[in-house]
Design an enzyme around this catalytic site. Structure first.
Site, PDB file in Angstrom:
ATOM      1  N   LYS A 100       0.796  -1.230   0.000  1.00 18.47           N
ATOM      2  CA  LYS A 100       0.000   0.000   0.000  1.00 18.47           C
ATOM      3  C   LYS A 100       0.830   1.284   0.000  1.00 18.47           C
ATOM      4  O   LYS A 100       0.336   2.346  -0.398  1.00 18.47           O
ATOM      5  CB  LYS A 100      -0.936  -0.001   1.200  1.00 18.47           C
ATOM      6  CG  LYS A 100      -2.048  -1.030   1.127  1.00 18.47           C
ATOM      7  CD  LYS A 100      -3.145  -0.599   0.181  1.00 18.47           C
ATOM      8  CE  LYS A 100      -4.362  -1.497   0.295  1.00 18.47           C
ATOM      9  NZ  LYS A 100      -5.506  -1.036  -0.501  1.00 18.47           N
ATOM     10  N   ASP A 151      -8.581  -1.114   6.602  1.00 20.46           N
ATOM     11  CA  ASP A 151      -8.597  -2.393   7.292  1.00 20.46           C
ATOM     12  C   ASP A 151      -7.224  -2.700   7.884  1.00 20.46           C
ATOM     13  O   ASP A 151      -7.063  -3.700   8.576  1.00 20.46           O
ATOM     14  CB  ASP A 151      -8.994  -3.513   6.325  1.00 20.46           C
ATOM     15  CG  ASP A 151     -10.496  -3.541   6.062  1.00 20.46           C
ATOM     16  OD1 ASP A 151     -11.254  -3.516   7.044  1.00 20.46           O
ATOM     17  OD2 ASP A 151     -10.890  -3.572   4.888  1.00 20.46           O
TER      18      ASP A 151
END
Length: 414
Positions: A91, A138
């Site tokens: 990410k 998340d």
């Protein structure tokens, strides 16, 4: 148009009442998705920026020759994103690029002149002192945003949905961000982060688009093109098949966009994989009615990074036009992939892959080993000549659960 939707019920042990479901989209109509953000010029600009980051280096590609032979395939290679920026997940690529583009825009620096060193120049520090980033996550995206905030000397606020991993929360806090759980599911946590951004004047860095918010999600997706470019350079030949896991769809949308923009009709067959419990993209593909089909309520999947109920519309436009197969899988498929990658054959490299990272490898193995899935293997076109690329998007970002799955042979039953 939709060609077929098939369902295979598996009733062995704890597979009872779980299913692998698949939809196939043909691409008869002219594509409408804009591939400009993933063109050679755009991808080169993104990679040039990433190369200015102090800890950038390409993540390794594990060529699993013995696994490929055991499955009856020509090649299986897995890109190991656990090595990315020390974050144990991919990410940071999207977060760093989107944050940098946002700062450059604010400072009036052209995108083609944007480098880490220039954004950290002393003359800009005072102007950036009050910038606070905010996001919902998340786990992995929030960690990437927290890392990007630290990298550029900013503050960050991160919100996680209820029931999330305490270890992932601690990892975000360890980078200096303020982070907390909400009482909402993932998609409502995104809405909450957006509301806080508006009320507090914070900079929202979210990896999904919605009405009035598309620019930064597009930059995040562009950031992932570096991963696709690295993978192609390392693979050395064109894969015949790519398997991509999806949450909101930003990563598979970006990778699919890259291959469609660079290789056109010569691109590999692309299969999108989601958990049964959060299969919004599969549902949208299967319905094929021009509408998004969402998963509501609390989503309890071990694939926390994929536990998203609403597709990113920017990603869906690309997947609709250029991805081929959409597969919804039960929990044990991810667990199988974790064990395969964590316990390699002979001298194959070990890949420590978390639940969201390993699900594509688990599906490839199941397709080649389970005779009841012959219909799906044939539809995807897997043969002894197939060359597979998978991306392990995370390592053991929840080490307790990783050990439960890989050591004890368990996966949670919610």
């Amino acid at each position: 148009m939709i060609k077929n939707t098939e369902l295979c019920e598996l009733t062995e042990g704890n597979r009872m009442n779980e299913s692998i479901k698949a939809a196939h989209l043909t691409h008869d109509a002219a594509p409408q998705a804009d591939l400009t953000p993933y063109s050679a010029e755009a991808a080169a600009r993104v990679e040039a920026f990433h190369r200015t980051l102090p800890t950038y280096e390409p993540t390794p590609l594990a060529d699993l020759r013995h696994l490929a032979k055991s499955l009856g395939l020509a090649r299986v290679a897995v890109k190991d994103e656990s090595k990315r920026f020390g974050l144990n997940a991919f990410k940071g690529l999207g977060a760093s690029y989107a944050v940098a583009r946002s700062l450059a825009q604010y400072l009036g620096i052209p995108a083609e002149e944007m480098t880490y060193e220039r954004l950290r120049a002393p003359e800009y520090r005072e102007r950036l002192r009050g910038v606070t980033l905010v996001t919902a996550t998340d786990g992995n995206h929030g960690r990437g945003v927290a890392w990007a905030a630290k990298l550029f000397g900013l503050f960050a606020r991160v919100f996680m949905p209820m029931g999330g991993s305490p270890e992932r929360l601690a990892n975000i806090r360890g980078l200096g961000a303020e982070a907390s759980f909400t009482t909402y599911n993932y998609d409502d946590t995104v809405r909450y982060a957006s509301q806080m951004a508006q009320e507090k004047g914070w900079l929202l860095v979210q990896d999904t688009a919605f009405d009035g918010y598309t620019e930064r999600p597009q930059w995040i997706m562009q950031g992932y093109s570096t991963l696709a470019h690295e993978a192609m350079e390392q693979y050395g030949e064109m894969p015949t098949h790519i398997f991509l896991q999806a949450g909101v769809g930003s990563l598979p949308g970006a990778v699919t966009g890259y291959f469609a923009a660079h290789y056109g009709a010569e691109r590999p067959v692309i299969t999108i994989v989601e958990p049964n419990r959060a299969d919004c993209i599969y549902r949208t593909a299967a319905a094929n009615d021009g509408k998004s089909h969402i998963v509501t309520g609390e989503i309890n999947s071990i694939m926390a990074g994929l536990s998203c109920g609403e597709p990113n519309p920017l990603a869906w436009e690309i997947l609709r036009d250029y991805a081929d197969h959409f597969v919804s899988v039960p929990e044990w498929v991810a667990a199988k992939g974790m064990r395969i990658l964590g316990n390699p054959l002979d001298d194959d490299l070990r890949v420590v892959s978390g639940e969201s990272g390993a699900v594509t490898t688990g599906l490839v193995a199941e397709l080649m080993q389970n005779a009841s899935l012959d219909y799906l293997r044939d539809a995807i076109g897997l043969t002894k000549d197939s060359r597979i690329l998978c991306i392990s998007t995370e390592g053991d970002t929840d080490r307790t659960n990783y050990r439960r799955v890989v050591w004890d042979g368990l996966y949670p039953s919610f």
